[in-house]
Design a protein around this motif. Structure first.
Motif, PDB file in Angstrom:
ATOM      1  N   GLU A 117       0.837  -1.198   0.000  1.00 49.53           N
ATOM      2  CA  GLU A 117       0.000   0.000   0.000  1.00 49.53           C
ATOM      3  C   GLU A 117       0.874   1.250   0.000  1.00 49.53           C
ATOM      4  OE1 GLU A 117      -2.844   0.006   3.119  1.00 49.53           O
ATOM      5  OE2 GLU A 117      -3.676  -1.956   2.595  1.00 49.53           O
ATOM      6  N   VAL A 118       0.551   2.187  -0.880  1.00 52.22           N
ATOM      7  CA  VAL A 118       1.282   3.441  -1.015  1.00 52.22           C
ATOM      8  C   VAL A 118       0.261   4.566  -1.140  1.00 52.22           C
ATOM      9  CG1 VAL A 118       2.999   4.722  -2.355  1.00 52.22           C
ATOM     10  CG2 VAL A 118       3.136   2.232  -2.242  1.00 52.22           C
ATOM     11  N   TRP A 119       0.596   5.742  -0.572  1.00 50.18           N
ATOM     12  CA  TRP A 119      -0.335   6.866  -0.633  1.00 50.18           C
ATOM     13  C   TRP A 119      -0.581   7.319  -2.061  1.00 50.18           C
ATOM     14  CZ3 TRP A 119       0.071  11.662  -2.806  1.00 50.18           C
ATOM     15  CH2 TRP A 119      -0.947  12.573  -2.516  1.00 50.18           C
ATOM     16  N   SER A 120      -1.817   7.709  -2.351  1.00 45.89           N
ATOM     17  CA  SER A 120      -2.162   8.406  -3.586  1.00 45.89           C
ATOM     18  C   SER A 120      -3.300   9.358  -3.267  1.00 45.89           C
ATOM     19  CB  SER A 120      -2.591   7.412  -4.679  1.00 45.89           C
ATOM     20  OG  SER A 120      -3.831   6.813  -4.348  1.00 45.89           O
ATOM     21  N   PRO A 121      -3.486  10.397  -4.063  1.00 43.37           N
ATOM     22  CA  PRO A 121      -4.525  11.383  -3.735  1.00 43.37           C
ATOM     23  C   PRO A 121      -5.936  10.817  -3.769  1.00 43.37           C
ATOM     24  CG  PRO A 121      -3.547  11.842  -5.871  1.00 43.37           C
ATOM     25  CD  PRO A 121      -2.690  10.798  -5.231  1.00 43.37           C
ATOM     26  N   GLY A 122      -6.163   9.764  -4.569  1.00 43.91           N
ATOM     27  CA  GLY A 122      -7.467   9.108  -4.565  1.00 43.91           C
ATOM     28  C   GLY A 122      -8.533   9.777  -5.399  1.00 43.91           C
ATOM     29  N   THR A 123      -8.262  10.944  -5.939  1.00 40.46           N
ATOM     30  CA  THR A 123      -9.224  11.637  -6.795  1.00 40.46           C
ATOM     31  C   THR A 123      -8.525  12.036  -8.091  1.00 40.46           C
ATOM     32  OG1 THR A 123      -8.711  13.797  -5.818  1.00 40.46           O
ATOM     33  CG2 THR A 123     -10.525  12.539  -4.842  1.00 40.46           C
TER      34      THR A 123
END
Length: 282
Positions: A117-123
């Motif tokens: 799992e890695v951060w992403s803005p999601g939008t």
């Protein structure tokens, strides 16, 4: 007449600009959309000659260091590095033997996503509603979004709000369908429009384009949305998100120089889908 930025001479060795390739900066000055699309075409042709069509364009960088004019354009390409997982190709665009721009593209081999799992803005930005801009493969005047909403009337968007564009690519060469990479490479020059367009028009001219991609567009419709902009002492850096109907696919960074003495006043210009441009007022 078929819409395209260039025609090809009899032996295909050079490209000749059409009226559609002419910039708002001057009657003998080609815009970066046409020049970038032509260099992307040359890179794709060289990649195919090398037998490496399994690779994807991942980073495409353009230097627009000299104004391209309506003289015929020729191209030289070089393989800088090739390995099982990548190919780095360079192209130089020349007029009368003089380089006017250059580009480099890093093509990478796709494999499989990792599981961590890695951060992403999601939008991600979205295209105009389907009732406003139905899917098409035909070139059209860009749809623009600002505080004024979505429209194809440039005059409505000369303001200080965040800009988004939705574009359907013009073929680079008459008689050839634009490829998804040619489409996004050409439209990438429009990052200068969405990041540099303000209340007085476009007061900066971009000197480069850096486009990063995780995949090719799913066609030749591509959107750009301003993400960030910085300016100091007449040097501006703009960042835009690249997206299509399936979602985000990359980013663009453009570096620009103040060019206020030759501002492009988009509040007075309007385009038609057949390539005609009208200017109102003085």
């Amino acid at each position: 007449m078929e819409l395209a930025f260039f025609t090809s001479d009899d032996d295909g060795a050079s490209l000749v600009a059409t009226d559609l390739a002419v910039s708002s900066w001057g009657k003998d000055h080609l815009h970066g959309v046409a020049v970038s699309g032509a260099m992307a075409r040359a890179l794709e042709q060289r990649l195919e000659q090398e037998g490496r069509t399994e690779l994807r364009p991942a980073r495409y960088t353009v230097d627009l260091f000299r104004p391209a004019t309506r003289q015929p354009l020729t191209f030289t390409t070089d393989v800088v590095r090739a390995s099982p997982r990548l190919a780095l190709l360079d192209v130089t665009a020349l007029q009368d033997g003089v380089p006017v721009s250059r580009a480099s593209c890093l093509f990478l081999k796709p494999t499989a996503d990792t599981e961590g799992e890695v951060w992403s803005p999601g939008t991600s930005p979205s295209p105009p509603p389907l009732e406003v801009a139905p899917p098409t493969t035909e070139p059209h005047v860009p749809f623009l979004h600002s505080d004024a909403g979505w429209s194809q009337d440039f005059r409505e968007h000369q303001n200080a709000s965040r800009k988004t564009s939705w574009n359907s690519a013009v073929p680079v060469v008459a008689g050839e369908a634009a490829t998804p990479f040619q489409a996004v490479a050409a439209i990438a020059d429009g990052a200068s429009l969405v990041t540099n367009w303000g209340t007085n028009g476009v007061e900066h001219i971009n000197t480069d384009i850096t486009l990063t991609l995780v995949r090719r567009p799913a066609g030749t419709e591509v959107g750009l949305q301003a993400v960030d902009r910085l300016e100091q002492d007449g040097i501006a850096v703009g960042t835009a998100s690249v997206f299509d109907r399936e979602g985000a696919l990359g980013t663009i960074v453009v570096t620009s120089l103040a060019n206020a003495r030759r501002t492009v006043d988009l509040g007075k210009e309007q385009w038609e889908d057949d390539g005609r441009r009208t200017t109102s007022g003085a």
